[in-house]
Write a protein that holds these residues in place. Structure first.
Motif, PDB file in Angstrom:
ATOM      1  N   SER A 339       0.847  -1.196   0.000  1.00  0.00           N
ATOM      2  CA  SER A 339       0.000   0.000   0.000  1.00  0.00           C
ATOM      3  C   SER A 339       0.882   1.246   0.000  1.00  0.00           C
ATOM      4  O   SER A 339       1.862   1.312   0.741  1.00  0.00           O
ATOM      5  CB  SER A 339      -0.895   0.041   1.238  1.00  0.00           C
ATOM      6  OG  SER A 339      -1.704  -1.110   1.344  1.00  0.00           O
ATOM      7  N   PRO A 371      -5.882   0.845   0.658  1.00  0.00           N
ATOM      8  CA  PRO A 371      -5.633   0.829  -0.783  1.00  0.00           C
ATOM      9  C   PRO A 371      -4.614   1.897  -1.197  1.00  0.00           C
ATOM     10  O   PRO A 371      -4.320   2.824  -0.451  1.00  0.00           O
ATOM     11  CB  PRO A 371      -7.006   1.153  -1.368  1.00  0.00           C
ATOM     12  CG  PRO A 371      -7.620   2.068  -0.335  1.00  0.00           C
ATOM     13  CD  PRO A 371      -7.144   1.529   0.997  1.00  0.00           C
ATOM     14  N   VAL A 389      -1.986  -3.046  -3.649  1.00  0.00           N
ATOM     15  CA  VAL A 389      -3.387  -2.971  -3.223  1.00  0.00           C
ATOM     16  C   VAL A 389      -3.997  -1.747  -3.889  1.00  0.00           C
ATOM     17  O   VAL A 389      -3.626  -0.617  -3.586  1.00  0.00           O
ATOM     18  CB  VAL A 389      -3.516  -2.878  -1.695  1.00  0.00           C
ATOM     19  CG1 VAL A 389      -4.995  -2.834  -1.293  1.00  0.00           C
ATOM     20  CG2 VAL A 389      -2.812  -4.042  -1.017  1.00  0.00           C
ATOM     21  N   ARG A 390      -4.933  -1.959  -4.784  1.00  0.00           N
ATOM     22  CA  ARG A 390      -5.514  -0.856  -5.551  1.00  0.00           C
ATOM     23  C   ARG A 390      -7.019  -0.773  -5.349  1.00  0.00           C
ATOM     24  O   ARG A 390      -7.686  -1.781  -5.174  1.00  0.00           O
ATOM     25  CB  ARG A 390      -5.238  -1.047  -7.044  1.00  0.00           C
ATOM     26  CG  ARG A 390      -3.775  -0.972  -7.423  1.00  0.00           C
ATOM     27  CD  ARG A 390      -3.634  -0.932  -8.935  1.00  0.00           C
ATOM     28  NE  ARG A 390      -3.855  -2.245  -9.541  1.00  0.00           N
ATOM     29  CZ  ARG A 390      -4.175  -2.450 -10.820  1.00  0.00           C
ATOM     30  NH1 ARG A 390      -4.350  -1.427 -11.613  1.00  0.00           N
ATOM     31  NH2 ARG A 390      -4.328  -3.669 -11.284  1.00  0.00           N
ATOM     32  N   GLU A 392      -9.569  -0.685  -3.486  1.00  0.00           N
ATOM     33  CA  GLU A 392     -10.251  -0.951  -2.214  1.00  0.00           C
ATOM     34  C   GLU A 392      -9.284  -1.566  -1.222  1.00  0.00           C
ATOM     35  O   GLU A 392      -8.287  -2.191  -1.599  1.00  0.00           O
ATOM     36  CB  GLU A 392     -11.429  -1.897  -2.432  1.00  0.00           C
ATOM     37  CG  GLU A 392     -12.528  -1.337  -3.325  1.00  0.00           C
ATOM     38  CD  GLU A 392     -13.676  -2.314  -3.486  1.00  0.00           C
ATOM     39  OE1 GLU A 392     -13.526  -3.491  -3.038  1.00  0.00           O
ATOM     40  OE2 GLU A 392     -14.721  -1.931  -4.042  1.00  0.00           O
ATOM     41  N   ARG A 394      -7.817  -4.211   1.476  1.00  0.00           N
ATOM     42  CA  ARG A 394      -7.741  -5.662   1.344  1.00  0.00           C
ATOM     43  C   ARG A 394      -7.564  -6.314   2.718  1.00  0.00           C
ATOM     44  O   ARG A 394      -6.732  -5.880   3.514  1.00  0.00           O
ATOM     45  CB  ARG A 394      -6.568  -6.067   0.454  1.00  0.00           C
ATOM     46  CG  ARG A 394      -6.490  -7.575   0.221  1.00  0.00           C
ATOM     47  CD  ARG A 394      -5.232  -7.944  -0.536  1.00  0.00           C
ATOM     48  NE  ARG A 394      -5.152  -7.282  -1.832  1.00  0.00           N
ATOM     49  CZ  ARG A 394      -4.089  -7.385  -2.634  1.00  0.00           C
ATOM     50  NH1 ARG A 394      -3.038  -8.111  -2.262  1.00  0.00           N
ATOM     51  NH2 ARG A 394      -4.073  -6.758  -3.796  1.00  0.00           N
TER      52      ARG A 394
END
Length: 423
Positions: A339, A371, A389-390, A392, A394
């Motif tokens: 992130s 995200p 992490v894109r 949203e 996780r």
């Protein structure tokens, strides 16, 4: 007290950032993928090439009495707000040392700033030029000192084990926390309040960073300007604020029944020896810091599931960091949820490591990774080296012990990596 290998834990957190006036609102903003970037509406911004920044969500004047605020640089105001929250969150009060709830001789403070009281210095120089010598504030020197935030936080908590101020550009906040871990581990202190702060949204720093082509000039889309790993990234967005944690020896925390967020495993430090501004393109210095962390701690790479990356949204720096992770951990990086929270907070310079430590600790505590926003076209080199992490948040593994890294790097080639894990 003479042990050199004591376990260190996080018992308190505090923050004031472009996403919120405390750690809770900041965390909620991070998980929601909220951007704290907006247009600069000050009159002086009209002539700037860069007219966007991530300004603080809650002005210090809302919580600090005016007479006290007038004696504190803006960076010290941020630090004190975050420190008060963290100290209270750990179960302490301003009078804890006086009342014997904590031994002041065993309490330390390490608050960093990359630039220090730059707004005080520049504003008081304007006063000198425009109004004369007698109108310069008598509080100018203690306000502009880079150690001013740390000194004021140290006074608040009654620290007598040592009050320190590492200055290593954008790695400063992380280095402060790493130094604090060592203070406890080596027996110098039982409790240390540590973190970073910065307040540099001012015409001169904005102009200087802009002229060196370090910052995004995406003035038409402020909230989309900070975009780590996107092929269209064009520089960082300047932010302001502070992040602070309370660290304790595990024994001290257990003896008073404190809530523990995570274990502070340790730090890895190195220098690039490459350039005063540009990162070493293959990430060799960063890799050395990562390996230094592994060599100096009992961290098992298999435990690592999350990395809060430095990820500033610069073309060279973003990829060098990911290459370093791949160089040290190999295919294990396929299991790291990476992130880049600067996509939301902007780059807080010396305050970045403090705020991002708060985010890393909360990611472990809640087992969820924030995200990275604004990644509309993922850079193929980023995709090849890391799992970003894109879009949203996780979820992280809900069972077993897990660990996370917080990376911070600064002009001058300073590299600091911090590691935390669940307890």
């Amino acid at each position: 007290m003479n042990s050199t290998n004591r376990t260190v834990v996080v018992t308190g957190i505090g923050a004031t950032t472009p996403l919120g006036g405390d750690a809770t609102s900041t965390w909620e903003g991070l998980i929601a993928g909220k951007s704290g970037v907006g247009p600069l509406e000050q009159e002086w911004a009209a002539d700037q090439a860069v007219r966007i920044a991530a300004q603080i969500a809650m002005e210090p004047s809302e919580v600090i009495p005016r007479p006290q605020a007038r004696r504190l640089d803006r960076s010290a105001q941020f630090a004190l707000i975050a420190a008060k929250e963290a100290w209270a969150d750990a179960g302490y009060t301003e009078t804890s040392a006086d009342e014997g709830a904590v031994d002041a001789d065993r309490v330390g403070a390490v608050i960093a700033s990359g630039i220090g009281g730059v707004t005080t210095l520049l504003d008081q120089y304007d006063v000198l030029k425009e109004k004369g010598v007698r109108r310069v504030s008598p509080h100018t020197v203690p306000m502009l000192m880079p150690n001013g935030p740390s000194a004021n936080v140290g006074l608040y908590v009654g620290a007598r084990a040592g009050v320190h101020t590492p200055v290593s550009a954008c790695a400063s906040g992380a280095e402060a926390i790493g130094y604090a871990i060592e203070m406890i581990r080596t027996g110098r202190a039982d409790v240390v309040i540590a973190g970073g702060t910065e307040a540099a949204i001012h015409p001169l720093p904005i102009a200087a960073f802009g002229n060196m082509m370090a910052m995004s000039k995406n003035n038409d889309d402020p909230q989309g300007a900070s975009r780590p790993y996107d092929t269209g990234r064009d520089g960082f967005v300047l932010g302001e604020g502070a992040g602070v944690v309370v660290l304790e020896s595990a024994e001290h925390a257990a003896a008073r029944g404190a809530r523990v967020y995570a274990e502070a495993v340790g730090q890895g430090i190195s220098a690039d020896g490459h350039d005063i501004v540009q990162p070493e393109p293959e990430g060799r210095g960063i890799a050395h810091a990562l390996q230094n962390l592994l060599d100096r701690t009992d961290l098992d790479p298999a435990e690592i599931v999350h990395v809060n990356a430095h990820g500033t949204s610069t073309p060279a720096g973003d990829i060098a960091e990911l290459k370093a992770l791949r160089k040290v951990f190999g295919d294990d990086t396929d299991h790291f949820a990476v992130s880049a929270t600067k996509s939301m907070t902007g780059h807080l310079l010396g305050g970045a490591g403090g705020v991002e430590t708060v985010a890393t600790v909360l990611a472990l505590y809640h087992r969820v990774a924030p995200p990275t926003i604004n990644v509309n076209d993922l850079d193929p080199e980023a995709e090849a080296n890391a799992d970003i992490v894109r879009g949203e948040a996780r979820k992280l593994p809900v069972e077993g012990r897990i660990a996370a890294l917080n990376d911070s790097f600064g002009f001058g080639g300073h590299n600091v990596v911090l590691a935390f894990r669940t307890v």
